[in-house]
Design an enzyme around this catalytic site. Sequence first.
Site, PDB file in Angstrom:
ATOM      1  N   CYS A   1       0.914  -1.150   0.115  1.00  0.00           N
ATOM      2  CA  CYS A   1       0.010   0.131   0.052  1.00  0.00           C
ATOM      3  C   CYS A   1       0.854   1.347   0.042  1.00  0.00           C
ATOM      4  O   CYS A   1       1.562   1.551   0.880  1.00  0.00           O
ATOM      5  CB  CYS A   1      -0.895  -0.036   1.319  1.00  0.00           C
ATOM      6  SG  CYS A   1      -1.797   1.623   1.597  1.00  0.00           S
TER       7      CYS A   1
ATOM      8  N   CYS B   1      -0.018   3.967   2.581  1.00  0.00           N
ATOM      9  CA  CYS B   1       0.539   3.329   3.878  1.00  0.00           C
ATOM     10  C   CYS B   1       1.721   3.813   4.460  1.00  0.00           C
ATOM     11  O   CYS B   1       2.336   4.440   5.497  1.00  0.00           O
ATOM     12  CB  CYS B   1       0.295   2.086   3.867  1.00  0.00           C
ATOM     13  SG  CYS B   1      -1.383   1.243   3.894  1.00  0.00           S
TER      14      CYS B   1
END
Length: 299
Positions: free
Chosen positions: A66, A69
């Site tokens: 991600c 993230c």
Amino acid sequence: MAGAVDLSALKNRAEARNSAQSSAGTGSSAGDYSPIVEVTESNFQAEVVERSMQVPVVVDLWASWCQPCKQLSPVLEKLAREGGGTWVLAKIDVDANQRIAQLFGAQSIPTVIAIAGGQPVEAFAGAQPEEQIRQWINAILDAQRDQLPGIRAAEEGGGAESPEDPRFTEAEQALERGEYAAAEQAYQRILDAEPDNEQAKAALAQVRFTARAENADPAAISRAEENPDDVDAQLAAADAELAQQRVEEAFNRLIGTVKRTSGDERDRVREELLEMFGLFPDGDKRVADARRALASALF
């Protein structure tokens, strides 16, 4: 967040060896306190639920693939270190801990959830600017300062954790082993000695529900619909609905059952409903509404 999240439903299912390793490496006593912890299913109860009784725990649901993230997590880690123990950052890899992600109903990552007093209180999704996150965390601290003793303790330089109570340690260790009956007995002994111990009351309600939720069968709901006068079926269906975060439906089901029953059966349903209320923080509107409906059904 919409709906209830039964945080206690995630208990230690790992083998005893892994449990021991988790406890040794990520315990929550004052001596090994850290503002940033790596959380898995095996230490979720201790590092998220139990810690959130002292200070807010900010859960960061992330994954290695991600990209947002990778922008958000370092900001959260920086703010956690700056927080001085007033809150804890719990990092959870959703790929390795899919049940936790499902528990929170995360639709995307990163998702960040603040836990206080064992329940979610605020959340956001996606990467956010540092200043906006700082304001979000400060607002949570302001809202929880009078409820969670660890916030003021940390601000005053006393640390976020109070000395570990061996009675609670006994119960928590039983939970980590998946021994719900032993955990229930340990919390009950605390209440026998201290009937007004709110932490023990809340923990006991969580343990009892978790023991039932572990075996909650979604099919129980359809069986209850087919057998409206079967009290056992209604109780099992309410457990299944609560485990699915269908809070109002569970409450309404049991209130309806109270209306249709009498004597010992009515008392049994009422007591289980009151125990369910104990799973939620003070002031929860759904509980307040259900309490009024229950009073109407009883009188």
